[in-house]
Motif scaffolding. Structure first.
Motif, mmCIF file in Angstrom:
data_model
loop_
_atom_site.group_PDB
_atom_site.id
_atom_site.type_symbol
_atom_site.label_atom_id
_atom_site.label_comp_id
_atom_site.label_asym_id
_atom_site.label_seq_id
_atom_site.Cartn_x
_atom_site.Cartn_y
_atom_site.Cartn_z
ATOM 1 N N GLU A 325 0.912 -1.505 -0.177
ATOM 2 C CA GLU A 325 -0.082 -0.237 -0.056
ATOM 3 C C GLU A 325 0.520 1.381 0.053
ATOM 4 O O GLU A 325 0.899 2.673 -0.912
ATOM 5 C CB GLU A 325 -0.552 -0.229 0.856
ATOM 6 C CG GLU A 325 -1.785 -1.125 1.183
ATOM 7 C CD GLU A 325 -2.908 -0.949 2.951
ATOM 8 O OE1 GLU A 325 -2.316 -0.185 3.577
ATOM 9 O OE2 GLU A 325 -3.863 -1.779 2.363
ATOM 10 N N ARG A 326 1.827 1.057 0.431
ATOM 11 C CA ARG A 326 3.122 1.660 0.315
ATOM 12 C C ARG A 326 3.250 2.450 -0.643
ATOM 13 O O ARG A 326 4.038 3.999 -0.970
ATOM 14 C CB ARG A 326 4.439 2.075 1.782
ATOM 15 C CG ARG A 326 3.504 2.408 3.400
ATOM 16 C CD ARG A 326 4.793 2.137 4.077
ATOM 17 N NE ARG A 326 5.752 3.223 3.844
ATOM 18 C CZ ARG A 326 6.929 2.720 4.323
ATOM 19 N NH1 ARG A 326 7.563 2.004 4.615
ATOM 20 N NH2 ARG A 326 7.707 3.597 3.616
ATOM 21 N N ILE A 327 3.659 1.365 -1.388
ATOM 22 C CA ILE A 327 3.960 1.446 -2.671
ATOM 23 C C ILE A 327 3.420 2.837 -3.469
ATOM 24 O O ILE A 327 3.985 3.586 -4.196
ATOM 25 C CB ILE A 327 4.302 0.151 -2.866
ATOM 26 C CG1 ILE A 327 5.250 -0.779 -2.503
ATOM 27 C CG2 ILE A 327 4.744 0.464 -5.146
ATOM 28 C CD1 ILE A 327 6.648 -0.055 -3.111
ATOM 29 N N GLU A 328 1.803 2.140 -3.603
ATOM 30 C CA GLU A 328 1.047 3.250 -4.934
ATOM 31 C C GLU A 328 1.032 4.721 -4.448
ATOM 32 O O GLU A 328 0.977 5.396 -4.613
ATOM 33 C CB GLU A 328 -0.507 2.931 -3.936
ATOM 34 C CG GLU A 328 -0.998 1.538 -4.511
ATOM 35 C CD GLU A 328 -1.798 1.189 -5.442
ATOM 36 O OE1 GLU A 328 -1.937 2.451 -6.053
ATOM 37 O OE2 GLU A 328 -1.460 0.202 -6.545
ATOM 38 N N SER A 329 1.565 4.715 -2.267
ATOM 39 C CA SER A 329 1.616 6.382 -2.442
ATOM 40 C C SER A 329 3.013 6.732 -3.044
ATOM 41 O O SER A 329 2.738 8.659 -2.965
ATOM 42 C CB SER A 329 1.271 6.169 -0.595
ATOM 43 O OG SER A 329 0.224 6.062 0.000
ATOM 44 N N LEU A 330 3.841 5.837 -2.961
ATOM 45 C CA LEU A 330 5.608 6.732 -2.880
ATOM 46 C C LEU A 330 5.050 6.965 -4.226
ATOM 47 O O LEU A 330 6.407 7.514 -4.261
ATOM 48 C CB LEU A 330 5.696 5.882 -2.498
ATOM 49 C CG LEU A 330 8.123 6.113 -2.605
ATOM 50 C CD1 LEU A 330 7.822 7.166 -1.994
ATOM 51 C CD2 LEU A 330 9.064 4.555 -2.880
ATOM 52 N N ALA A 331 4.348 6.482 -5.445
ATOM 53 C CA ALA A 331 4.556 6.180 -6.885
ATOM 54 C C ALA A 331 3.875 8.239 -6.752
ATOM 55 O O ALA A 331 4.005 8.095 -7.919
ATOM 56 C CB ALA A 331 4.214 5.638 -7.555
#
Length: 455
Positions: A325-331
């Motif tokens: 879920e953090r990957i989505e935000s980081l991108a």
């Protein structure tokens, strides 16, 4: 097979252990943790503590045993845990507090706290700390005759005055180290400001151990060049297969069990070579079996693959899903009209993780490989200089929470780019990402949607 000293082996076989004692991952290690494995990096740290006259910087991924190493091999220290809102003065104040010195705090009977100065006129010198008893008046003066509360150890010191702070610490620290935990929580400007104090600390034989989550080899010296050769950098590193096997072998002796090689290898492949995650897998495995302590009687064989997969699924939900879920935000790029460079960089990193062996990922992802992957997307080209600048800031990026439109700081970043490694290498700081690539054919590159959703 791991070699265990005869006396230790007898101790382990003659004692019953709880599952928590064997595979727990608490903040502080047990005095006699039956699965503790001494690694070369531990001996390097111990040597620095005992024989060097430098500050020690312990860094690396989370849940890899940094705190355990400090607790075990540095027997005499005070500890300060950093908070995201800490300033340098608050760090100084916390250090002095751990030494039993209160700075600038006087509390009245009602529990109200005041920042005040104590004025004392006397002939000759006044030694600190001073014992202050009294009632705080509105003007900041202390009425010495109308207070029956607890005494307070108080030092009248200016926290902005570097010399005064060091003098106060020096008078009380003796041979203790100062351990600063979670240094990565601090704002970059605060990290730099605190680093500027370290050379003077060393002059007065005040030694500091800084513990943080990053992968830059010379991070502290990059803030203050004078600290070159005055800091020893200890990378906790990743746990390799032989070390993890030693943990299981010790655990088998303590629990009176025998875990099959197939299960052990399955857990290693799904641990991301992270000791905390590996022990969690093993702990879940025993719990699902219904084993919560040393088995009395005959050794028990544990080889159920279905139970092993159930343990992995539990770990996947606890550790991996939040990271994805953090990957989505980081991108997600905050600026409207952006061309999505960060999106393509994150997507490229995920593609490289998918196509690289776990063992090779531990060595870092070369900068040029990331550039090649980014610019391989159809119709996309970003200058390599701009890509490098973004990678250098990636661990500092605030993540834009899509669900609540809020912003959360990357206290423990997913990635860290170390420019000092050849032309630069990106390291994975969240081991769950390496574990995820081995989870039932998961393709990390497919997590992100189209670029329009992230810019």
């Amino acid at each position: 097979m791991v070699m265990i000293k005869t006396g230790v082996l007898k101790y382990m076989r003659n004692r019953n252990f709880s599952l928590e004692e064997v595979y727990g991952v608490g903040e502080k290690p047990l005095n006699e943790c039956p699965t503790f494995v001494e690694r070369d990096i531990h001996n390097q740290f111990k040597y620095c503590v005992e024989s060097e006259e430098v500050h020690i910087i312990v860094y690396g991924a989370s849940r890899q045993g940094k705190t355990w190493m400090v607790e075990r091999y540095c027997p005499n220290f005070i500890r300060v845990g950093c908070d995201i809102k800490f300033t340098r003065n608050q760090i100084f104040k916390a250090i002095l507090s751990e030494l039993g010195i209160k700075v600038g705090e006087v509390t009245n009977d009602k529990g109200n706290e005041f920042n005040t100065e104590v004025g004392i006129e006397a002939k000759g010198s006044v030694k600190v700390p001073l014992l202050v008893k009294g009632e705080v008046k509105a003007n900041g003066k202390i009425n010495m005759g109308h207070h029956s509360g607890e005494g307070l150890s108080y030092i009248n010191i200016d926290l902005d005055n570097h010399t005064e702070v060091i003098s106060a610490i020096k008078n009380s620290i003796k041979d203790k180290f100062i351990v600063i935990e979670n240094f990565h929580y601090l704002n970059n400007s605060v990290q730099k400001e605190f680093a500027s104090s370290l050379r003077e600390f060393l002059y007065h034989k005040i030694r500091v151990i800084i513990v943080g989550v990053w992968k830059e080899t010379t991070k502290i010296a990059s803030y203050v060049s004078d600290l070159s050769n005055r800091c020893e950098y200890i990378d906790i590193g990743d746990w390799l297969r032989p070390d993890l096997i030693k943990v299981v072998e010790k655990g088998n002796i303590a629990m009176n069990t025998a875990i099959s090689d197939e299960v052990i290898n399955l857990f290693i492949d799904n641990s991301g070579y992270n000791i905390g995650d590996f022990k969690s897998l093993l702990k879940n495995y025993y719990k699902i079996y219904g084993i919560h302590g040393t088995i009395i009687g005959n050794e028990r064989m544990l080889d159920d693959i279905e139970i092993a997969n159930a343990s992995i699924e539990k770990s996947y939900k606890e550790l991996i899903i939040p990271v994805l879920e953090r990957i989505e935000s980081l991108a997600t790029q905050k600026k409207s009209g952006s061309k999505g460079m960060r999106y393509y960089i994150v997507k490229a990193i995920l593609a490289i993780i998918d196509n690289t062996s776990s063992e090779n990922l531990l060595n870092g992802i070369p900068f040029q490989d990331i550039c090649n992957e980014v610019n391989a997307y159809e119709g996309i080209y970003f200058d390599t200089g701009n890509i490098k600048q973004e990678l250098l800031q990636l661990h500092l990026r605030e993540e834009t929470g899509k669900a609540n439109k809020g912003m959360n700081t990357n206290l423990i970043p997913l990635f860290y780019f170390d420019r000092s490694k050849n032309n630069g290498k990106l390291f994975i700081l969240e081991s769950a990402l390496i574990a995820a690539k081995n989870h039932h054919g998961v393709k990390l590159n497919e997590i992100l949607g189209t670029v329009e959703n992230y810019v």
